[in-house]
Motif scaffolding. Structure first.
Motif, PDB file in Angstrom:
ATOM      1  N   LEU A 173       3.786   5.493  -5.704  1.00 16.96           N
ATOM      2  CA  LEU A 173       3.656   5.399  -7.235  1.00 16.96           C
ATOM      3  C   LEU A 173       2.570   6.463  -7.672  1.00 16.96           C
ATOM      4  N   CYS A 174       1.427   6.239  -6.861  1.00 19.45           N
ATOM      5  CA  CYS A 174       0.354   7.387  -7.211  1.00 19.45           C
ATOM      6  C   CYS A 174       1.100   8.874  -7.300  1.00 19.45           C
TER       7      CYS A 174
ATOM      8  N   LEU B 224       2.947   9.574 -10.227  1.00 21.35           N
ATOM      9  CA  LEU B 224       2.036   9.760 -11.250  1.00 21.35           C
ATOM     10  C   LEU B 224       1.601  11.232 -11.467  1.00 21.35           C
ATOM     11  N   LEU B 225       1.152  11.502  -9.984  1.00 24.00           N
ATOM     12  CA  LEU B 225       0.782  13.045  -9.883  1.00 24.00           C
ATOM     13  C   LEU B 225       1.817  14.001 -10.059  1.00 24.00           C
TER      14      LEU B 225
ATOM     15  N   SER C 124       0.783  -1.263  -0.173  1.00 21.45           N
ATOM     16  CA  SER C 124      -0.035  -0.127  -0.086  1.00 21.45           C
ATOM     17  C   SER C 124       0.924   1.198   0.106  1.00 21.45           C
TER      18      SER C 124
ATOM     19  N   VAL D 185       2.164   1.756  -3.407  1.00 19.91           N
ATOM     20  CA  VAL D 185       1.038   2.074  -4.322  1.00 19.91           C
ATOM     21  C   VAL D 185       0.991   3.591  -4.129  1.00 19.91           C
ATOM     22  N   ALA D 186       0.824   3.891  -2.725  1.00 22.81           N
ATOM     23  CA  ALA D 186       0.695   5.401  -2.473  1.00 22.81           C
ATOM     24  C   ALA D 186       1.920   6.309  -3.265  1.00 22.81           C
TER      25      ALA D 186
ATOM     26  N   ARG E 114       4.337  13.508 -12.179  1.00 18.17           N
ATOM     27  CA  ARG E 114       4.602  13.708 -13.605  1.00 18.17           C
ATOM     28  C   ARG E 114       3.453  14.759 -14.191  1.00 18.17           C
ATOM     29  N   LEU E 115       2.278  14.228 -13.918  1.00 15.07           N
ATOM     30  CA  LEU E 115       1.082  15.115 -14.471  1.00 15.07           C
ATOM     31  C   LEU E 115       1.258  16.403 -13.948  1.00 15.07           C
TER      32      LEU E 115
END
Lengths: 360, 628
Positions: free
Chosen positions: B31-32, B35-36, B25, B28-29, B38-39
């Motif tokens: 990696l989220c 992603l954020l 978990s 996962v957090a 990167r965006l």
């Protein structure tokens, strides 16, 4: 009776899945050029998906555990058949034509492999012994190789990921993990030679998509431009020039997140990633609170696989990862992956809701 | 530690998996967040960069070719116009598989080898996002066929374009030249931006010389396109500026009439308005049709034109170089006057001339000789011996100097490209080019316009106009006026005087002109027959140029050899003498004597210009064969 059946659904999960499906239709309307036909088809798929979710949720985890070897075996047979008699679809042999709709056996393995791994690993007390580990490795590698041969690298990665994640959750020793990573690193060059040219060029252009802007880098560049030009607030629904003017390839399927973040901007992207995070977190919570080892393993593996989908897809669209054909769960247009995903989510709900029925 | 515990320990197993779930978990957090991040980087930090890229992506500029300026003749008739035509065009970048697409097209529209060859050249020569023409001049049927199947063929489109057309066809080709497709050679010298969207460029004649005037300015349309290059909508438009219209001094009627008078003879007729330098007619015979050249003539037809014995592609009026023969005599006479020879000084024409200490005889065209001749008589009767003597007395240096002053041996400066300068020989020239000394005998024959001296018909007409103008040399001009696109007012260009020939006394012209008048109106004039019945007084001079040998590089069929060795007939004249309106030079190749062949042609041209078209010849009543 019905009330009892409905009680097997997990409201927070169902709610977030409905929101995601709704978003899917909204984005599809824009990316598909206001094609209502597309919306109906996707709507029906979502409906079928929810029905499957509902049905799977009724099965108890014990049933799932019993079925695991059969599901895996059927998947293996079908995969072999695809290689033998599969028809050519999109230049690759992936489909079995079942008359009414074409069926992709690899999809079964997305569930079959983690289930089988969990089944094998729970036959003996954890932590893992070498023998179980070797069997689990075979269970992962067999279908993965078959799918790579199709060739469908994206699905193969997803299948392998599901299996590996289950093994990881089963408590594989860190030394094994290290050894595995080293082995993967060593196998890299070998795998490189096995890849198709288009797959190699995709990986190469990941590092410099601008080196071939009209060839292998085209997907990535157009997608990044779409995402970046969306800005904080987005260009507005139906107003994304990259998508409306057909610059984004596969804009209703694999690259739908590019359309979404172009039109809804960073705010929209944050919202969607939070939604996905919520779904995954809920899944992890369910796995954490599950009552037997099989449920924990399968619940954790399915949740993590779900996240893996999301991460690979958004990573690909935003240029962090190479272009592999991984759809964005529930949002991308398409039926096959929808069914497996919903079935997986149904299993999560089954794990959660059958808990209380078990004698403590 | 854990690995060693082999007892079934449910709690431990649960703890192990739960620990892994927590670790997962956290990953996962993480990696989220990745992603954020990167965006955030793409959508916030780099937003303006990608925003620009997306703008450029969808907005493209489609050049709009300007309408080429039209060309009008002296009387305002269109002689070069633009006709609408359907062209099949494409943007190469938008065609994924060119060979396949061409195959598909070929099934709908006939594509010749030349079309394809030209297309492949065009394909290489410009960037792939620029529009190319595959074929022009499509028929309505082809357009319809394409329209039905268009959805299957990406990147191709049919556009209505303007195509150059020359309504008078061959008649004006040596004046107008023609436009043709931009070649790779052209591309190296032109400003490519100025030709965006344009396929044509002036290749020859007026079209080439006035290219910049006629071309106009490309406009463009800013359009939104999709990735397939299909235009979704137009955002803005900058209209092209049409090229300027050009008005010529040339009169198509006169041009046509002059060529008709020339008849079967290969040769040239040049008519100039002495007062302005305006070129009234610039005829070269034979001619060819320029229209096939616009979109590229096929190899076979071009080969035929090139191999034609009459050499139609040669613009004789501008580029033909001829010995002036006796037409040079008025200028020779002026040279004598300039260098203090008396017009009354007499020479006995005994039929031949010899240099002192030499036995070689330079013969007069009249074997028995002209007897005692002064300058006037020598011009009127074209006495060779008089001019042999004059030339010999003056010497080549002075002759050369004066002929150059009169505009021979150098370009006239006409508004056409690639004009040759002709040749007035001098000892320096001979040493430099031939590496040989000058012989006195060469001076002698230069006196009657033979030997090395070469003039173009245009130069000859200019010499005549200069004589008529009494020394004022106006630059010969084909173009009279220019009109800005859309403007109603025509901008007249007016005469451009190059120089006044330096001469001691302008009265000397009258001596020569008087003699030239007697050439046609005098009792003993060599062209007296051509002067008969004239409604105006004119001045002229005959000439006959010996054809020494076969032209270099040319081969003739046997039956034509005799004709090919016949002398060229020349005649120069201007009229009316009192106030010259037209100066004419005629060269009829292998026409024999100037008085017999060339002079009547010049007379007809002047009649046509000064009086008007001759009444149509009375038709013989048609025989009624069916009558019983």
């Amino acid at each position: 009776m019905l009330r009892n059946a409905i009680s097997h659904l997990d409201p927070p999960l169902v709610l977030s899945l409905i929101v995601l499906s709704g978003l899917s239709l909204v984005v599809l309307y824009s990316s598909g050029g206001e094609n209502m036909d597309l919306i109906y088809k996707q709507g029906i798929r979502i409906l079928i998906g929810f029905i499957i979710l509902f049905l799977v949720a009724q099965l108890s985890p014990q049933t799932l555990q019993r079925w695991a070897p059969y599901i895996f075996s059927i998947g293996l047979i079908l995969l072999s058949m695809v290689l033998l008699v599969g028809i050519v679809g999109k230049g690759a042999q992936r489909w079995l034509d079942l008359g009414l709709f074409r069926f992709q056996p690899a999809e079964i393995m997305k569930l079959g492999v983690p289930m089988m791994v969990a089944w094998v690993l729970t036959r003996h007390p954890l932590p893992l012994r070498v023998r179980e580990l070797a069997i689990a490795a075979l269970i992962v590698c067999g279908p993965t190789v078959l799918v790579i041969l199709q060739p469908d690298l994206g699905t193969a990665i997803l299948i392998a990921a599901a299996g590996v994640l289950a093994i990881f959750l089963a408590g594989i020793g860190w030394r094994w993990l290290l050894a595995f990573t080293v082995a993967l690193g060593a196998a890299g060059p070998l795998m490189w030679t096995m890849l198709h040219d288009y797959q190699r060029s995709r990986i190469l252009t990941l590092f410099d998509p601008w080196s071939d802007p009209l060839g292998a880098g085209y997907h990535t560049i157009q997608s990044i431009i779409a995402v970046g030009s969306g800005g904080a607030n987005g260009k507005g629904w139906m107003n994304g020039s990259q998508s409306q003017l057909e610059f984004i390839p596969e804009r209703s399927t694999d690259f739908i997140f590019a359309v979404y973040s172009e039109e809804f901007g960073f705010i929209g992207a944050v919202l969607m990633i939070c939604l996905y995070f919520f779904v995954v977190a809920r899944g992890m919570y369910i796995a954490f609170n599950a009552q037997d080892t099989f449920s924990r393993l399968i619940g954790g593996a399915l949740s993590l696989t779900f996240f893996f989908y999301v991460f690979v897809n958004i990573g690909m669209v935003s240029g962090l990862l190479p272009v592999v054909g991984v759809p964005l769960p529930l949002v991308s247009y398409g039926g096959t992956s929808m069914v497996t995903l919903m079935a997986g989510l149904g299993m999560l709900m089954s794990i959660h809701t059958h808990r209380k029925l078990m004698p403590q | 530690m854990m690995a060693r515990i082999r007892i079934k320990d449910y709690v431990r197993e649960t703890n192990l998996i739960q620990a892994r779930l927590v670790i997962s978990s956290i990953i996962v957090a993480a990696l989220c967040i990745a992603l954020l991040a990167r965006l955030y980087y793409l959508q916030i930090e780099q937003h303006s960069h990608y925003s620009t890229l997306s703008q450029e992506n969808r907005i493209s500029f489609v050049p709009i070719p300007p309408a080429r300026g039209q060309i009008y003749d002296r009387k305002g008739r269109v002689i070069a116009e633009n006709l609408p035509t359907y062209t099949l065009e494409l943007v190469p970048d938008n065609v994924p598989d060119m060979d396949k697409a061409l195959d598909q097209i070929a099934r709908l529209i006939e594509l010749s080898d030349i079309d394809l060859q030209r297309f492949h050249t065009a394909l290489r020569s410009r960037p792939g996002f620029e529009i190319r023409t595959l074929k022009s001049g499509l028929t309505d049927e082809e357009v319809a066929r394409f329209a039905v199947n268009q959805h299957q063929i990406n990147g191709f489109q049919i556009n209505a374009r303007l195509r150059r057309h020359y309504p008078f066809g061959p008649e004006m080709v040596h004046v107008l030249g023609y436009v043709g497709r931009i070649s790779e050679v052209d591309l190296e010298r032109i400003d490519r931006n100025a030709y965006r969207g344009t396929d044509y460029i002036g290749k020859l004649g007026i079209e080439a010389h006035y290219e910049r005037t006629l071309l106009g300015q490309s406009g463009y349309e800013q359009v939104e396109t999709n990735a397939h290059g299909r235009v979704v909508r137009t955002l803005s438009r900058v209209s092209p500026v049409a090229g300027k219209d050009i008005y010529l001094n040339v009169d198509v009627d006169l041009q046509q009439a002059a060529r008709e008078y020339l008849g079967e003879f290969e040769g040239a007729v040049v008519a100039i308005e002495p007062g302005s330098g305006g070129v009234l007619a610039l005829v070269s015979n034979p001619v060819y049709d320029p229209n096939p050249f616009v979109n590229g003539i096929d190899t076979k037809s071009y080969k035929l034109l090139r191999q034609d014995d009459g050499r139609p592609l040669l613009n004789r009026a501008l580029n033909g170089r001829y010995a002036p023969g006796s037409t040079v005599k008025p200028v020779m006479a002026l040279a004598g006057l300039e260098f203090h020879r008396s017009p009354y000084e007499r020479v006995f024409g005994k039929g031949w001339f010899s240099l002192r200490g030499s036995r070689h005889r330079y013969r007069c065209w009249k074997k028995q000789g002209h007897g005692w001749m002064d300058m006037h008589d020598a011009i009127v009767q074209s006495c060779d011996v008089y001019f042999y003597t004059l030339a010999n007395n003056l010497g080549i240096e002075k002759l050369h100097d004066f002929l150059i002053r009169f505009g021979m041996g150098k370009k006239t400066g006409i508004d056409l490209d690639d004009e040759p300068s002709g040749l007035v020989p001098s000892p320096e020239w001979k040493r430099a080019v031939r590496g040989q000394p000058w012989w006195p005998g060469e001076t002698v024959i230069a006196g009657i316009g033979q030997g090395y001296t070469l003039v173009t018909p245009l130069q000859l007409a200019m010499v005549t106009a200069t004589l008529a103008n009494k020394g004022i040399r106006n630059k010969p001009r084909l173009v009279r006026a220019v009109r800005e696109s859309g403007a109603t007012k025509i901008l007249e260009l007016g005469p451009q005087t190059i120089e006044q020939v330096a001469i001691r006394n302008r009265k000397m012209y009258e001596i020569v002109i008087d003699a030239m008048v007697d050439v046609v109106h005098g009792k003993r004039g060599t062209a007296r027959r051509s002067g008969l019945g004239a409604e105006y007084r004119f001045a002229g001079k005959t000439g006959t140029a010996q054809v020494i040998g076969i032209k270099q590089g040319a081969t003739y069929r046997e039956e034509n050899v005799a004709k090919r060795f016949r002398d060229h007939a020349l005649f120069i004249s201007f009229a009316p003498v009192e106030d010259p309106k037209i100066a004419v030079a005629v060269i009829a190749e292998n026409g024999g004597g100037g008085s017999r062949t060339a002079a009547p042609i010049a007379r007809q041209v002047m009649d046509y210009y000064l009086i008007g078209p001759p009444p149509p010849p009375e038709k013989e009543p048609e025989k009624d064969d069916d009558a019983a």
